[in-house]
Design a protein around this motif. Structure first.
Motif, PDB file in Angstrom:
ATOM      1  N   LEU A 151       0.950  -1.172   0.118  1.00  0.00           N
ATOM      2  CA  LEU A 151       0.119   0.096  -0.066  1.00  0.00           C
ATOM      3  C   LEU A 151       0.828   1.314   0.079  1.00  0.00           C
ATOM      4  O   LEU A 151       1.895   1.527   0.561  1.00  0.00           O
ATOM      5  N   ASN A 152       0.336   2.278  -0.826  1.00  0.00           N
ATOM      6  CA  ASN A 152       1.183   3.656  -0.517  1.00  0.00           C
ATOM      7  C   ASN A 152       0.331   4.402   0.339  1.00  0.00           C
ATOM      8  O   ASN A 152      -0.568   4.083   1.201  1.00  0.00           O
ATOM      9  N   ARG A 153       0.678   5.875   0.627  1.00  0.00           N
ATOM     10  CA  ARG A 153       0.256   6.626   1.688  1.00  0.00           C
ATOM     11  C   ARG A 153      -1.202   6.519   1.478  1.00  0.00           C
ATOM     12  O   ARG A 153      -1.898   6.401   2.406  1.00  0.00           O
ATOM     13  N   ARG A 154      -1.862   6.801   0.290  1.00  0.00           N
ATOM     14  CA  ARG A 154      -3.302   6.979   0.078  1.00  0.00           C
ATOM     15  C   ARG A 154      -3.734   5.496   0.392  1.00  0.00           C
ATOM     16  O   ARG A 154      -4.916   5.544   1.156  1.00  0.00           O
ATOM     17  N   GLY A 155      -3.385   4.354  -0.057  1.00  0.00           N
ATOM     18  CA  GLY A 155      -4.038   3.156   0.095  1.00  0.00           C
ATOM     19  C   GLY A 155      -4.061   2.858   1.662  1.00  0.00           C
ATOM     20  O   GLY A 155      -4.899   2.203   2.237  1.00  0.00           O
ATOM     21  N   LEU A 156      -2.859   3.219   2.317  1.00  0.00           N
ATOM     22  CA  LEU A 156      -2.725   2.908   3.933  1.00  0.00           C
ATOM     23  C   LEU A 156      -3.950   3.738   4.557  1.00  0.00           C
ATOM     24  O   LEU A 156      -4.704   3.473   5.629  1.00  0.00           O
ATOM     25  N   THR A 157      -4.220   4.780   4.126  1.00  0.00           N
ATOM     26  CA  THR A 157      -4.888   5.857   5.004  1.00  0.00           C
ATOM     27  C   THR A 157      -6.487   5.510   4.656  1.00  0.00           C
ATOM     28  O   THR A 157      -6.799   5.328   5.775  1.00  0.00           O
ATOM     29  N   GLU A 158      -6.724   5.083   3.422  1.00  0.00           N
ATOM     30  CA  GLU A 158      -8.204   4.614   3.247  1.00  0.00           C
ATOM     31  C   GLU A 158      -8.376   3.260   3.942  1.00  0.00           C
ATOM     32  O   GLU A 158      -9.567   3.220   4.386  1.00  0.00           O
ATOM     33  N   ALA A 159      -7.297   2.294   3.981  1.00  0.00           N
ATOM     34  CA  ALA A 159      -7.766   0.994   4.639  1.00  0.00           C
ATOM     35  C   ALA A 159      -7.877   1.280   6.231  1.00  0.00           C
ATOM     36  O   ALA A 159      -8.619   0.663   6.885  1.00  0.00           O
ATOM     37  N   TYR A 180     -10.956   0.600   8.459  1.00  0.00           N
ATOM     38  CA  TYR A 180     -10.896  -0.189   9.767  1.00  0.00           C
ATOM     39  C   TYR A 180     -11.537   0.550  11.048  1.00  0.00           C
ATOM     40  O   TYR A 180     -12.285   0.002  11.694  1.00  0.00           O
ATOM     41  N   PHE A 181     -11.211   1.824  11.065  1.00  0.00           N
ATOM     42  CA  PHE A 181     -11.524   2.761  12.380  1.00  0.00           C
ATOM     43  C   PHE A 181     -13.100   2.957  12.453  1.00  0.00           C
ATOM     44  O   PHE A 181     -13.669   3.377  13.237  1.00  0.00           O
ATOM     45  N   ASN A 182     -13.611   2.944  10.817  1.00  0.00           N
ATOM     46  CA  ASN A 182     -15.124   3.118  10.844  1.00  0.00           C
ATOM     47  C   ASN A 182     -15.834   1.756  11.412  1.00  0.00           C
ATOM     48  O   ASN A 182     -17.147   1.803  11.433  1.00  0.00           O
ATOM     49  N   SER A 183     -15.225   0.706  11.502  1.00  0.00           N
ATOM     50  CA  SER A 183     -15.663  -0.754  11.763  1.00  0.00           C
ATOM     51  C   SER A 183     -16.275  -0.610  13.216  1.00  0.00           C
ATOM     52  O   SER A 183     -15.399  -0.024  14.114  1.00  0.00           O
ATOM     53  N   PHE A 219      -2.712   4.460  18.776  1.00  0.00           N
ATOM     54  CA  PHE A 219      -3.841   5.707  18.273  1.00  0.00           C
ATOM     55  C   PHE A 219      -5.037   4.939  17.996  1.00  0.00           C
ATOM     56  O   PHE A 219      -5.082   4.003  17.544  1.00  0.00           O
ATOM     57  N   ALA A 220      -6.116   5.867  18.030  1.00  0.00           N
ATOM     58  CA  ALA A 220      -7.418   5.247  17.797  1.00  0.00           C
ATOM     59  C   ALA A 220      -8.090   5.875  16.555  1.00  0.00           C
ATOM     60  O   ALA A 220      -9.344   5.505  16.555  1.00  0.00           O
ATOM     61  N   ASN A 221      -7.961   6.714  15.903  1.00  0.00           N
ATOM     62  CA  ASN A 221      -8.317   7.028  14.547  1.00  0.00           C
ATOM     63  C   ASN A 221      -7.421   7.370  13.475  1.00  0.00           C
ATOM     64  O   ASN A 221      -6.171   7.708  14.044  1.00  0.00           O
ATOM     65  N   ALA A 222      -7.926   7.481  12.338  1.00  0.00           N
ATOM     66  CA  ALA A 222      -6.906   7.742  10.977  1.00  0.00           C
ATOM     67  C   ALA A 222      -6.674   9.277  11.120  1.00  0.00           C
ATOM     68  O   ALA A 222      -5.608   9.609  10.628  1.00  0.00           O
ATOM     69  N   HIS A 223      -7.270  10.154  11.875  1.00  0.00           N
ATOM     70  CA  HIS A 223      -6.883  11.562  11.721  1.00  0.00           C
ATOM     71  C   HIS A 223      -5.538  11.921  12.364  1.00  0.00           C
ATOM     72  O   HIS A 223      -5.018  12.741  12.142  1.00  0.00           O
ATOM     73  N   VAL A 230     -10.106  -1.141  17.424  1.00  0.00           N
ATOM     74  CA  VAL A 230      -9.433  -1.189  18.680  1.00  0.00           C
ATOM     75  C   VAL A 230      -7.972  -0.232  18.145  1.00  0.00           C
ATOM     76  O   VAL A 230      -7.853  -0.159  17.109  1.00  0.00           O
ATOM     77  N   PRO A 231      -7.662   0.468  19.325  1.00  0.00           N
ATOM     78  CA  PRO A 231      -6.337   1.154  19.057  1.00  0.00           C
ATOM     79  C   PRO A 231      -5.500   0.449  18.060  1.00  0.00           C
ATOM     80  O   PRO A 231      -5.189  -0.809  18.525  1.00  0.00           O
ATOM     81  N   ALA A 232      -4.596   0.963  17.365  1.00  0.00           N
ATOM     82  CA  ALA A 232      -3.477   0.526  16.594  1.00  0.00           C
ATOM     83  C   ALA A 232      -2.179   1.030  16.919  1.00  0.00           C
ATOM     84  O   ALA A 232      -2.085   1.962  17.466  1.00  0.00           O
ATOM     85  N   HIS A 233      -1.131   0.408  16.445  1.00  0.00           N
ATOM     86  CA  HIS A 233       0.190   0.892  16.754  1.00  0.00           C
ATOM     87  C   HIS A 233       0.826   1.040  15.298  1.00  0.00           C
ATOM     88  O   HIS A 233       0.497   0.202  14.273  1.00  0.00           O
ATOM     89  N   LEU A 234       1.775   1.885  14.992  1.00  0.00           N
ATOM     90  CA  LEU A 234       2.401   1.761  13.828  1.00  0.00           C
ATOM     91  C   LEU A 234       3.869   1.718  13.832  1.00  0.00           C
ATOM     92  O   LEU A 234       4.609   2.408  14.712  1.00  0.00           O
ATOM     93  N   LEU A 235       4.375   0.951  13.161  1.00  0.00           N
ATOM     94  CA  LEU A 235       6.017   0.379  12.864  1.00  0.00           C
ATOM     95  C   LEU A 235       6.509   1.331  11.558  1.00  0.00           C
ATOM     96  O   LEU A 235       6.101   0.975  10.474  1.00  0.00           O
TER      97      LEU A 235
END
Length: 386
Positions: free
Chosen positions: A232-240, A244-247, A353-357, A251-256
């Protein structure tokens, strides 16, 4: 008279859409998506109805044998076309020739041994059986290979079920009333050809809609992925991540944030083709190491991103260590060199973190942790402070 007009309209629809399917397949080049097979199915069925009009009624002749063979071969072509649409590489001519030869021989055998009623009943019975197999395949596809086309597949299943039922009824009417059941002025024949004419009007545009949707989905997928690694590129990752957070179960996520150590040195020493091979190697390790629900992407250069969903800090650190160890352990064969290339990665891990924003904030946290890891000697994992 009305039934003959309906059959004539049916022939026109089938043959016109056969040409259209063929033209579309020519424009699609290597990715024909079964359109050439659908064109053949329409051509066979259209020619069968032309022969039926030319016959004028039930008869035993070469024209009748060819008519029945074309009628039975057409759903086979449609079925093969559907397999092509969903990515299965199947031939066209060998199955069609096998059906044509086998069914022509069966017609001769049944005509001589059981008579004309049995031959016409065999066509209706075999057609009903073929369409039943198609319905079962479509329903199976809704649960497996065609999940993305759920609504469309159910629509096709309903339409094909109608053909199956009508052919089964024709089979029973032939056994009960003989060839009189095939007279064009009978109410059943009128209903049969009204349904077939409606089907010939509805199905081809529906197939074209499926092709357009597949092309649109492919374009959207291309726009969401890195062309080199297919991550995924930045756009694809953001949309995915937004999905996820709209479902409800989000639950909160972590970024590597994953960076290849000394990547510029690899490019300068071995050249950009080897550098690209290293990027693809790291991307493949990410794909095979992250969990099924996690998201992996590349934002350009030698930086990769993994978003871990539905886990805690210990789980994230364990995954990061698996990634680091897998990259360090696996070697990349360099063309023209006897010594395989080994590379390492440094990983920065964000807080949850708990949302895409707040994705950008999480990326800055992970990036800061990444640079602390690089300053501490690379080939390590660094967690953002709580």
């Amino acid at each position: 008279m009305v039934a003959n007009i309906l059959v004539g309209m049916l022939c026109a629809h089938l043959l016109c859409f056969s040409v259209m399917f063929l033209l579309i397949s020519k424009r699609l080049h290597d990715q024909k998506m079964g359109m050439d097979f659908f064109a053949m199915g329409n051509l066979l069925l259209g020619c069968a109805y032309v022969l039926q009009l030319a016959e004028g009624g039930p008869a035993w002749s070469l024209m009748s044998v060819v008519n029945h063979t074309f009628t039975l071969a057409s759903p086979v072509a449609y079925w093969l076309g559907a397999m092509r649409f969903f990515g299965h590489s199947v031939p066209l001519w060998r199955p069609l020739l096998a059906v044509a030869v086998t069914y022509s021989a069966a017609q001769v055998l049944v005509q001589w041994s059981l008579g004309p009623v049995a031959r016409y009943a065999m066509l209706s019975g075999m057609s009903a059986l073929l369409f039943l197999v198609m319905v079962i395949t479509v329903i199976y596809g809704v649960r497996t290979f065609a999940k993305d086309f759920y609504g469309e597949m159910l629509f096709f299943a309903a339409l094909i079920t109608g053909i199956c039922v009508l052919n089964a009824l024709k089979f029973m009417k032939l056994l009960d009333g003989g060839l009189d059941a095939l007279q064009m002025d009978r109410n059943f024949q009128l209903v049969f050809y009204i349904y077939m004419s409606s089907l010939a009007t509805v199905l081809p545009p529906s197939i074209i809609w499926l092709v357009l949707r597949r092309l649109t989905d492919d374009l959207r997928n291309l726009a969401a992925r890195d062309p080199l690694t297919q991550l995924l590129n930045r756009r694809g990752l953001t949309e995915a991540l937004q999905r996820y957070f709209n479902s409800r179960k989000a639950v909160p996520a972590h970024l590597l944030m994953v960076d290849i150590d000394h990547f510029k040195r690899i490019n300068d020493t071995y050249g950009h083709p080897i550098g690209d091979a290293v990027l693809c190697h790291v991307a493949e390790v990410l794909r095979t190491t992250v969990r099924g629900g996690d998201l992996a992407g590349r934002f350009g250069g030698e930086e990769f991103v993994v978003i871990c969903l539905d886990t805690d800090v210990l789980g994230v650190m364990h995954l990061a260590e698996r990634l680091r160890a897998a990259i360090e352990k696996q070697a990349i064969q360099v063309t023209g060199s006897d010594h395989p290339l080994h590379c390492t990665i440094t990983v920065g891990v964000s807080r949850h973190f708990a949302n895409a924003h707040v994705l950008e904030d999480a990326m800055r946290e992970a990036d800061a942790a990444l640079y602390r890891g690089k300053a501490a000697g690379r080939n390590r994992i660094e967690l953002a402070p709580s």
